[in-house]
Design a protein around this motif. Structure first.
Motif, mmCIF file in Angstrom:
data_model
loop_
_atom_site.group_PDB
_atom_site.id
_atom_site.type_symbol
_atom_site.label_atom_id
_atom_site.label_comp_id
_atom_site.label_asym_id
_atom_site.label_seq_id
_atom_site.Cartn_x
_atom_site.Cartn_y
_atom_site.Cartn_z
ATOM 1 N N GLY A 79 29.982 65.489 63.076
ATOM 2 C CA GLY A 79 29.631 65.631 61.660
ATOM 3 C C GLY A 79 30.555 66.571 60.908
ATOM 4 N N THR A 80 30.886 67.712 61.518
ATOM 5 C CA THR A 80 31.771 68.660 60.833
ATOM 6 C C THR A 80 33.205 68.129 60.762
ATOM 7 O OG1 THR A 80 32.004 69.911 62.913
ATOM 8 C CG2 THR A 80 30.410 70.736 61.290
ATOM 9 N N SER A 81 33.614 67.321 61.730
ATOM 10 C CA SER A 81 34.948 66.687 61.667
ATOM 11 C C SER A 81 35.038 65.785 60.438
ATOM 12 C CB SER A 81 35.215 65.862 62.930
ATOM 13 O OG SER A 81 35.282 66.679 64.069
ATOM 14 N N VAL A 82 33.994 65.010 60.221
ATOM 15 C CA VAL A 82 33.960 64.111 59.058
ATOM 16 C C VAL A 82 33.932 64.909 57.759
ATOM 17 C CG1 VAL A 82 32.583 62.375 57.838
ATOM 18 C CG2 VAL A 82 32.895 62.198 60.328
ATOM 19 N N ILE A 83 33.104 65.939 57.711
ATOM 20 C CA ILE A 83 32.999 66.766 56.502
ATOM 21 C C ILE A 83 34.342 67.409 56.158
ATOM 22 C CG2 ILE A 83 31.993 68.903 55.562
ATOM 23 C CD1 ILE A 83 29.407 68.114 57.149
ATOM 24 N N GLU A 84 35.026 67.920 57.168
ATOM 25 C CA GLU A 84 36.337 68.544 56.934
ATOM 26 C C GLU A 84 37.337 67.519 56.396
ATOM 27 O OE1 GLU A 84 37.336 70.211 60.724
ATOM 28 O OE2 GLU A 84 35.613 71.559 60.677
ATOM 29 N N ALA A 85 37.365 66.333 57.017
ATOM 30 C CA ALA A 85 38.313 65.294 56.599
ATOM 31 C C ALA A 85 38.059 64.867 55.158
ATOM 32 C CB ALA A 85 38.225 64.088 57.531
ATOM 33 N N VAL A 86 36.797 64.659 54.818
ATOM 34 C CA VAL A 86 36.442 64.237 53.457
ATOM 35 C C VAL A 86 36.742 65.347 52.453
ATOM 36 C CG1 VAL A 86 34.524 63.572 51.952
ATOM 37 C CG2 VAL A 86 34.751 62.544 54.220
ATOM 38 N N GLY A 87 36.451 66.587 52.826
ATOM 39 C CA GLY A 87 36.727 67.719 51.937
ATOM 40 C C GLY A 87 38.208 67.866 51.637
ATOM 41 N N ILE A 88 39.040 67.791 52.673
ATOM 42 C CA ILE A 88 40.495 67.898 52.490
ATOM 43 C C ILE A 88 41.009 66.737 51.652
ATOM 44 C CG2 ILE A 88 42.715 67.743 53.709
ATOM 45 C CD1 ILE A 88 41.340 69.337 56.000
ATOM 46 N N THR A 89 40.491 65.552 51.928
ATOM 47 C CA THR A 89 40.932 64.355 51.206
ATOM 48 C C THR A 89 40.624 64.459 49.721
ATOM 49 O OG1 THR A 89 40.627 62.982 53.158
ATOM 50 C CG2 THR A 89 40.666 61.851 51.059
ATOM 51 N N TYR A 90 39.403 64.836 49.382
ATOM 52 C CA TYR A 90 39.025 64.875 47.967
ATOM 53 C C TYR A 90 39.699 66.024 47.222
ATOM 54 C CZ TYR A 90 36.105 60.855 48.211
ATOM 55 O OH TYR A 90 35.682 59.555 48.346
ATOM 56 N N ALA A 91 39.974 67.128 47.912
ATOM 57 C CA ALA A 91 40.751 68.202 47.284
ATOM 58 C C ALA A 91 42.163 67.714 46.983
ATOM 59 C CB ALA A 91 40.789 69.421 48.197
ATOM 60 N N SER A 121 43.785 58.065 43.713
ATOM 61 C CA SER A 121 44.037 57.155 44.822
ATOM 62 C C SER A 121 44.447 57.845 46.119
ATOM 63 C CB SER A 121 45.135 56.164 44.412
ATOM 64 O OG SER A 121 45.435 55.271 45.442
ATOM 65 N N PHE A 122 45.263 58.878 46.027
ATOM 66 C CA PHE A 122 45.899 59.468 47.217
ATOM 67 C C PHE A 122 45.200 60.743 47.654
ATOM 68 C CE2 PHE A 122 48.891 62.376 49.216
ATOM 69 C CZ PHE A 122 49.509 61.579 50.152
ATOM 70 N N PRO A 123 44.799 60.817 48.947
ATOM 71 C CA PRO A 123 44.788 59.786 49.997
ATOM 72 C C PRO A 123 43.458 59.036 50.021
ATOM 73 C CG PRO A 123 44.362 61.929 50.956
ATOM 74 C CD PRO A 123 44.511 62.146 49.467
ATOM 75 N N SER A 124 43.301 58.133 50.974
ATOM 76 C CA SER A 124 42.081 57.327 51.070
ATOM 77 C C SER A 124 40.963 58.094 51.772
ATOM 78 C CB SER A 124 42.368 56.033 51.838
ATOM 79 O OG SER A 124 41.165 55.360 52.147
ATOM 80 N N PHE A 131 38.593 57.412 60.355
ATOM 81 C CA PHE A 131 39.427 57.876 61.471
ATOM 82 C C PHE A 131 38.915 59.185 62.053
ATOM 83 C CE2 PHE A 131 42.357 54.580 60.339
ATOM 84 C CZ PHE A 131 43.043 54.310 61.513
ATOM 85 N N SER A 132 38.305 60.011 61.232
ATOM 86 C CA SER A 132 37.699 61.238 61.752
ATOM 87 C C SER A 132 36.538 60.901 62.682
ATOM 88 C CB SER A 132 37.221 62.114 60.600
ATOM 89 O OG SER A 132 36.634 63.290 61.090
ATOM 90 N N LEU A 133 35.684 59.964 62.250
ATOM 91 C CA LEU A 133 34.568 59.538 63.094
ATOM 92 C C LEU A 133 35.077 58.884 64.378
ATOM 93 C CD1 LEU A 133 31.527 59.016 63.572
ATOM 94 C CD2 LEU A 133 31.818 56.850 62.353
ATOM 95 N N ALA A 134 36.010 57.950 64.247
ATOM 96 C CA ALA A 134 36.515 57.223 65.414
ATOM 97 C C ALA A 134 37.163 58.174 66.419
ATOM 98 C CB ALA A 134 37.512 56.157 64.973
ATOM 99 N N ILE A 178 44.885 62.563 58.214
ATOM 100 C CA ILE A 178 43.936 63.657 57.947
ATOM 101 C C ILE A 178 42.720 63.537 58.856
ATOM 102 C CG2 ILE A 178 42.308 64.593 56.228
ATOM 103 C CD1 ILE A 178 44.435 63.892 54.081
ATOM 104 N N GLY A 179 42.180 62.315 58.979
ATOM 105 C CA GLY A 179 41.001 62.109 59.823
ATOM 106 C C GLY A 179 41.247 62.450 61.279
ATOM 107 N N VAL A 180 42.362 61.962 61.813
ATOM 108 C CA VAL A 180 42.711 62.248 63.213
ATOM 109 C C VAL A 180 42.967 63.744 63.394
ATOM 110 C CG1 VAL A 180 44.447 61.878 65.012
ATOM 111 C CG2 VAL A 180 43.619 59.941 63.672
ATOM 112 N N GLY A 181 43.705 64.330 62.466
ATOM 113 C CA GLY A 181 44.025 65.758 62.559
ATOM 114 C C GLY A 181 42.790 66.644 62.522
ATOM 115 N N CYS A 182 41.841 66.314 61.657
ATOM 116 C CA CYS A 182 40.609 67.104 61.567
ATOM 117 C C CYS A 182 39.787 67.003 62.845
ATOM 118 C CB CYS A 182 39.781 66.658 60.370
ATOM 119 S SG CYS A 182 40.430 67.230 58.793
#
Length: 201
Positions: A79-91, A121-124, A131-134, A178-182
């Protein structure tokens, strides 16, 4: 050759490389946007939000009911991996402010189930979450029957976002990174978090 000519040549080379990359970005997107899989893409795109939220939430609720601390730790990590990825993406979205491809190229890209045109648009974000979940699932449960379907699904979400005309390939690739990195970074972050939440030593 004087310094001005060297600087001019460097700037010209950078401009040429950037222009070439932009052309490849839009040309690849135009091809993928034309694939007649828009119904499948809508489902995959929706799953890019539902599953990253739903899976760790369901794991956490089940773990609390069963008092299963190892499962709860897994749920927190995922869950925190996903939250981090989404937070970085939207920032990043709001810092960069890139227009959606269907807005920038309305003559080339058709929007299918498009978001608000004012949304950057950038990033998705969908791809980053997928990818964070996977990746976090694959790290937590390193079995082929977890890794293979997770990877195929995450790639499917990325393709779906391009097929819908809402993201460039570069948006999707950056979101995936970003997802994989997080997910990998969170392995170490959660060691500290487990000390705080669960008193691990």
């Amino acid at each position: 050759m004087n310094i001005r000519k060297i600087i001019f040549l460097c700037l010209a080379l950078c401009f040429t490389i950037t222009l070439s990359a932009q052309n490849a970005d839009i040309n690849t997107l135009k091809t993928i946007n034309g694939w007649h899989i828009h119904g499948v893409s809508r489902g995959l795109s929706a799953s890019g939000i539902i599953l990253p939220v739903g899976i760790p939430t369901a794991m956490g609720i089940y773990a609390l009911i069963k008092k299963d601390q190892p499962l709860l730790k897994d749920a927190v990590y995922i869950g925190t991996s996903v939250i981090e990825a989404v937070g970085i993406t939207y920032a990043t979205k709001h810092i960069v402010g890139r227009d959606r491809p269907f807005v920038k190229y309305p003559d080339k890209i058709h929007a299918y189930g498009a978001p608000d045109a004012d949304s950057p648009s950038f990033p998705s974000g969908h791809t980053a979450a997928a990818f964070s979940l996977a990746t976090s699932l694959s790290i937590t449960y390193p079995k082929w029957y977890v890794i293979a379907p997770s990877a195929v699904w995450a790639c499917g979400v990325g393709v779906a976002r391009m097929n819908q005309g809402v993201h460039y390939p570069s948006d999707v690739l950056t979101g995936a990174a970003i997802g994989v990195g997080c997910a990998f970074a969170n392995v170490y972050i959660n060691r500290w978090l487990n000390k705080v939440l669960f008193g691990d030593k």
